[in-house]
Design a protein around this motif. Structure first.
Motif, PDB file in Angstrom:
ATOM      1  N   LYS A   1      24.462  89.900   4.130  1.00 14.68           N
ATOM      2  CA  LYS A   1      25.716  89.684   4.837  1.00 14.68           C
ATOM      3  C   LYS A   1      26.599  90.934   4.813  1.00 14.68           C
ATOM      4  CE  LYS A   1      27.173  86.191   2.401  1.00 14.68           C
ATOM      5  NZ  LYS A   1      28.025  85.076   1.946  1.00 14.68           N
ATOM      6  N   VAL A   2      27.322  91.149   5.924  1.00 15.34           N
ATOM      7  CA  VAL A   2      28.396  92.138   5.982  1.00 15.34           C
ATOM      8  C   VAL A   2      29.664  91.396   6.408  1.00 15.34           C
ATOM      9  CG1 VAL A   2      26.943  94.126   6.446  1.00 15.34           C
ATOM     10  CG2 VAL A   2      27.763  92.741   8.358  1.00 15.34           C
TER      11      VAL A   2
ATOM     12  N   VAL B   1      26.699  88.539  10.074  1.00 17.05           N
ATOM     13  CA  VAL B   1      28.023  89.133  10.190  1.00 17.05           C
ATOM     14  C   VAL B   1      29.074  88.038  10.003  1.00 17.05           C
ATOM     15  CG1 VAL B   1      29.631  90.378  11.679  1.00 17.05           C
ATOM     16  CG2 VAL B   1      27.187  90.938  11.730  1.00 17.05           C
ATOM     17  N   VAL B   2      29.894  88.173   8.980  1.00 15.33           N
ATOM     18  CA  VAL B   2      30.962  87.207   8.708  1.00 15.33           C
ATOM     19  C   VAL B   2      32.238  87.755   9.323  1.00 15.33           C
ATOM     20  CG1 VAL B   2      32.255  85.975   6.944  1.00 15.33           C
ATOM     21  CG2 VAL B   2      29.836  86.511   6.573  1.00 15.33           C
TER      22      VAL B   2
ATOM     23  N   THR C   1      36.125  96.836   7.119  1.00 15.71           N
ATOM     24  CA  THR C   1      34.892  96.099   6.872  1.00 15.71           C
ATOM     25  C   THR C   1      34.417  96.301   5.442  1.00 15.71           C
ATOM     26  OG1 THR C   1      32.542  95.937   7.489  1.00 15.71           O
ATOM     27  CG2 THR C   1      33.616  98.046   7.841  1.00 15.71           C
ATOM     28  N   CYS C   2      33.752  95.288   4.896  1.00 11.80           N
ATOM     29  CA  CYS C   2      33.141  95.344   3.567  1.00 11.80           C
ATOM     30  C   CYS C   2      31.632  95.223   3.731  1.00 11.80           C
ATOM     31  CB  CYS C   2      33.667  94.214   2.675  1.00 11.80           C
ATOM     32  SG  CYS C   2      35.438  94.277   2.356  1.00 11.80           S
TER      33      CYS C   2
ATOM     34  N   ASP D   1      22.902  98.809   2.976  1.00 16.57           N
ATOM     35  CA  ASP D   1      22.893  98.225   4.321  1.00 16.57           C
ATOM     36  C   ASP D   1      23.458  99.219   5.332  1.00 16.57           C
ATOM     37  OD1 ASP D   1      21.850  95.843   3.349  1.00 16.57           O
ATOM     38  OD2 ASP D   1      23.831  95.000   2.953  1.00 16.57           O
ATOM     39  N   PHE D   2      24.526  99.910   4.945  1.00 16.89           N
ATOM     40  CA  PHE D   2      25.138 100.912   5.826  1.00 16.89           C
ATOM     41  C   PHE D   2      24.163 102.034   6.144  1.00 16.89           C
ATOM     42  CE2 PHE D   2      27.514 104.956   6.118  1.00 16.89           C
ATOM     43  CZ  PHE D   2      28.253 104.707   7.260  1.00 16.89           C
TER      44      PHE D   2
END
Length: 541
Positions: free
Chosen positions: A388-389, A472-473, A434-435, A440-441
């Protein structure tokens, strides 16, 4: 789910009710036939019965018995057909459940095949029982009714627009497009197969039927009751005809189902707050005040990375960081200096790569952002490496000079942090805060470093995640604010960037009502002068 799945789902309720009605009908008809006759010649033995004798009654009883035996056989055949359809739907539901079962079964969900089958049937029955949009429900006022959204094959017309939606627009989101296409096709399935509608073809009296296609769809309406489901009203019409075909469909909601239950420990989760910066030392001093109160004094699990562009103001930034470090004994910060033109994507990318301690949760932040300790926890809870991001929607504050124009000076920043219509808005068109985890980045390829100047890089990264495998949250969060500051849109920006910058600048200033008061300021002042003149004239007279 096959194309007919929606039609079958909407009809399942009536199938179950039909079962009960058919069983009741058989019993009722049997009881009626067993009751003594109250009319007809058979009830007048003095007139006919005496002349016809025993043979007449035996023939009459046999005729009635044969009639109801045939009727019972027909009803049994229909009941068996309904049972078969219900079983087919149960099997399809079971097949779908089995396809989605690995994640659920991985969470200690166990049971025998018989239990699973029974659970699926119970789920189907309970879903049908609950799946009914209320009709004629008592509402407190006209505002209590849930409005429909209307649509054609190309456009959606909506009442609730927010800040980025329009009164008329194409269904941009793929899930919305797929939903409407599925509904239109399901309506066609109903029209073109009337034999599935309990004898609709006989009722219509149509011999050679014309088949309808997607081009015959005229318009539709839909609305969702959150505890029941979505109702669709569809209208079709042949170009050379005068009659419309109206189809009502329903997509029910079922009872809540447990997917998983887990414990999340965030006590050791470090957040690397990355801030790209060029100049704006006063804003950075204000940012560090918030950082000290929230991150150093309260949270204590944060690392700060500042990526500074250019030389002007660099010494002041160093002085601010060193002063905070001395006063709070905080040394978890990194200052990266780049002697080049400001590029937000480049700064965030350098900040992410400057971390050399393995995996870490990153918060891409701007110097004008104010956040709370609760937000930091939301950041940890809604981002998960490889899964999740988190893209929170920031509450953007309006120009305090306009919002608090009736006061001598605006109140302190801490008192401006309120979620009111005239104080700010949800920046649902911004994706800069964004977190996400570092791996992942890097895996997704980071920012597009070809984007120069203001804006665009965050949207590119967001789209990469949307097209990837991670969830994506996206949601508004109460503990994240964007403080107002004057925007300058440079002439060097591309037309698309300049449009985005001007749009953001316009949205930042004030609410609709406040902007309206500014537009009509001269008219309002003229009205006040007239009122004052009349008052003075009346006083003199």
């Amino acid at each position: 789910m096959p194309r007919r799945g929606l039609v079958i789902q909407a009809r399942t309720r009536w199938l179950l009710v039909g079962l009960a009605l058919l069983f009741s009908l058989v019993l009722l008809m049997y009881l009626l036939e067993c009751a003594p006759q109250t009319d007809g010649n058979g009830s007048l033995p003095g007139v006919v019965g005496e002349s016809m004798g025993k043979e007449y009654y035996q023939a009459l009883l046999q005729e009635q018995e044969e009639h109801y035996q045939n009727r019972a056989t027909s009803l049994k055949r229909q009941i068996a057909q309904l049972k078969q359809e219900l079983q087919e739907m149960s099997d399809k539901l079971k097949s779908l459940q089995e396809k989605k079962s690995p994640k659920v079964n991985g969470m200690n969900y166990q049971g025998t095949k018989e239990q699973t089958s029974n659970d699926l049937l119970e789920f189907l029955h309970s879903q049908i029982d609950k799946a009914e949009v209320s009709v004629g429900a008592k509402l407190p006022s006209e505002y209590g009714v849930i409005p429909f959204e209307s649509f054609t094959s190309m456009k959606v017309f909506q009442l609730e627009m927010g800040l980025t939606r329009h009164p008329e627009e194409k269904p941009v989101r793929k899930d919305k497009r797929d939903e409407l296409v599925e509904v239109i096709e399901a309506g066609l399935e109903v029209i073109n197969n009337p034999d599935e509608e309990d004898g609709q073809e006989e009722d219509d009296g149509v011999g050679d039927r014309q088949l309808y296609s997607e081009n015959d769809f005229i318009e539709g309406y839909y609305r969702t009751e959150r505890d029941k489901g979505t109702q669709y009203e569809l209208f079709y019409k042949k170009m050379d005809g005068m009659e419309y075909r109206h189809v009502t469909l329903f997509r029910p909601f079922g009872p809540l189902m447990k997917v998983k239950s887990e414990t999340v420990d965030i006590s050791r989760s470090i957040i690397n707050v990355i801030v790209p910066l060029a100049g704006r030392t006063e804003a950075f001093a204000q940012f560090m005040q918030n950082f000290r109160d929230v991150c150093i004094h309260q949270d204590k699990r944060v690392h700060l990375t500042v990526v500074y562009f250019g030389h002007d103001g660099l010494s002041e930034v160093k002085s601010i960081l060193e002063s905070v470090a001395r006063q709070t004994d905080f040394n978890n910060y990194t200052l990266v200096s780049l002697n080049e033109e400001f590029n937000r994507g480049r700064g965030l990318d350098m900040g992410a790569r400057a971390w050399e301690k393995g995996e870490v949760l990153m918060f891409f932040c701007d110097v004008d952002v104010y956040f709370t300790a609760e937000f930091l926890n939301s950041c940890r809870l809604n981002a998960e490496p490889g899964k999740k991001v988190f893209y929170p929607v920031v509450f953007s504050l309006y120009n305090p000079a306009i919002v608090y124009a009736n006061q001598d000076i605006p109140p302190p920043v801490e008192q401006q942090l309120v979620h009111k219509k005239d104080s700010g808005f949800w920046r649902d068109f911004g994706f800069g805060m964004t977190c996400q985890y570092r791996t992942d980045f890097l895996t997704v390829g980071g920012f597009d470093l070809e984007v120069k100047g203001w804006g665009g890089e965050d949207v590119h990264l967001y789209r990469k995640y949307l097209h990837g495998e991670l969830m994506v949250v996206r949601t508004p969060v109460p503990g994240l604010f964007h403080l107002w500051h004057e925007k300058h849109c440079a002439d060097e920006l591309t037309p698309e960037q300049y449009r985005m910058c001007i749009q953001s600048k316009a949205m930042n200033e004030a609410s609709h009502s406040h902007l309206g008061m500014l537009v009509f300021r001269e008219e309002i002042e003229a009205h006040l002068r007239k009122q004052a003149y009349r008052t003075n004239s009346e006083a003199v007279g």
